[in-house]
Design an enzyme around this catalytic site. Structure first.
Site, PDB file in Angstrom:
ATOM      1  N   HIS A  49       6.502  -7.106  10.683  1.00 14.21           N
ATOM      2  CA  HIS A  49       5.492  -6.582  11.624  1.00 14.21           C
ATOM      3  C   HIS A  49       4.101  -6.520  10.966  1.00 14.21           C
ATOM      4  CE1 HIS A  49       7.096  -3.199   9.441  1.00 14.21           C
ATOM      5  NE2 HIS A  49       6.270  -2.332   9.983  1.00 14.21           N
ATOM      6  N   PHE A  72       2.552   2.536   0.144  1.00 13.18           N
ATOM      7  CA  PHE A  72       3.310   1.288   0.322  1.00 13.18           C
ATOM      8  C   PHE A  72       2.680   0.212  -0.564  1.00 13.18           C
ATOM      9  CE2 PHE A  72       5.680  -2.016   2.276  1.00 13.18           C
ATOM     10  CZ  PHE A  72       6.669  -1.433   3.050  1.00 13.18           C
ATOM     11  N   PHE A 107     -13.324  -0.745   4.391  1.00 13.87           N
ATOM     12  CA  PHE A 107     -12.011  -1.334   4.694  1.00 13.87           C
ATOM     13  C   PHE A 107     -11.478  -2.026   3.441  1.00 13.87           C
ATOM     14  CE2 PHE A 107      -9.374  -4.844   6.435  1.00 13.87           C
ATOM     15  CZ  PHE A 107      -8.420  -4.075   7.066  1.00 13.87           C
TER      16      PHE A 107
HETATM   17  N1  INI Z   1       2.631  -0.498   5.058  1.00 13.71           N
HETATM   18  C1  INI Z   1       1.761  -1.061   4.193  1.00 13.71           C
HETATM   19  O1  INI Z   1       0.780  -0.417   3.794  1.00 13.71           O
HETATM   20  N2  INI Z   1       1.971  -2.327   3.754  1.00 13.71           N
HETATM   21  C2  INI Z   1       3.042  -3.075   4.150  1.00 13.71           C
HETATM   22  O2  INI Z   1       3.167  -4.250   3.699  1.00 13.71           O
HETATM   23  C3  INI Z   1       3.974  -2.480   5.044  1.00 13.71           C
HETATM   24  N3  INI Z   1       5.150  -3.188   5.470  1.00 13.71           N
HETATM   25  O3  INI Z   1       5.583  -4.113   4.761  1.00 13.71           O
HETATM   26  O4  INI Z   1       5.764  -2.875   6.470  1.00 13.71           O
HETATM   27  C4  INI Z   1       3.735  -1.169   5.507  1.00 13.71           C
HETATM   28  N4  INI Z   1       4.590  -0.579   6.380  1.00 13.71           N
HETATM   29  C5  INI Z   1       4.602   0.839   6.564  1.00 13.71           C
HETATM   30  C6  INI Z   1       3.634   1.306   7.641  1.00 13.71           C
HETATM   31  O5  INI Z   1       2.291   1.191   7.190  1.00 13.71           O
HETATM   32  C7  INI Z   1       3.887   2.771   7.991  1.00 13.71           C
HETATM   33  O6  INI Z   1       3.709   3.560   6.849  1.00 13.71           O
HETATM   34  C8  INI Z   1       5.300   3.013   8.540  1.00 13.71           C
HETATM   35  O7  INI Z   1       5.589   2.118   9.610  1.00 13.71           O
HETATM   36  C9  INI Z   1       5.428   4.467   9.073  1.00 13.71           C
HETATM   37  O8  INI Z   1       4.539   4.706  10.160  1.00 13.71           O
END
Ligand code: INI
Length: 165
Positions: free
Chosen positions: A94, A24, A119
């Protein structure tokens, strides 16, 4: 007599390192990974594709960092694990949930397994701020690499000192 314990950045030969990276926001996390690998290579870690010292695991997002970090830490094959992610508030309703789960999960894996976990999750308000920390101004991936070398070394020093006394 007082003891002072410190990690070094040059004790890299005995280290096996795992890096767990979130896909992500991979525009940001890919740059963090490049900076981190550059730091490790410049300190003598073999970061080549046939390296026995380094493995990289990709996860969907920061939320998944703890479970994969836990699996790698429990394997007993790594002296230190580096987590890399980017959670951006502006794009993430979220945000607080993802950041809280990633940070608490990573901290508890480290404490429960005894394997130091770095981290390396950027938490910013905007993509611009994240990019500034991933290479436009400085690359925090480099710092995470350095911190991993220090903690891997420090834990080895501590284990040896505390088992001898
Ligand atoms: N995951 C991230 O690493 N950064 C983000 O900004 C983000 N947002 O925007 O929602 C994000 N969401 C995905 C989350 O980490 C999980 O992969 C997903 O919810 C599946 O469990």
């Amino acid at each position: 007599m007082m003891a002072t314990y410190e990690g070094r950045y040059t004790d890299v030969q005995a280290l096996r390192i795992a890096v767990v990276v979130a896909r992500f926001n991979d525009l940001v996390t890919g740059k963090l990974l490049s900076g981190c690998l550059d730091c490790l290579a410049r300190h003598g870690v073999d970061t080549s594709s046939n390296s026995d010292q380094l493995d990289v695991a990709w996860v969907p997002g920061a939320f998944e960092l703890p479970i994969v970090t836990q699996t790698l830490a429990l394997s007993g094959q790594y002296q230190v694990v580096i987590t890399l992610g980017a959670v951006i508030r502006g794009d993430t309703p979220h945000f607080d949930v993802v950041v809280a789960e990633a940070s608490k999960g990573i901290a508890s894996v480290s404490r429960e397994t005894g394997v130091p976990v770095i981290f390396g999750v950027l938490t910013t308000d905007t993509m611009q701020q994240a990019l500034e920390r991933a290479g436009i101004k400085s690359n925090l991936g480099w710092s995470y690499g350095l911190q991993a070398l220090e903690m891997g070394s420090l834990m080895a020093v501590l284990r040896s000192a505390t088992s001898a006394s």
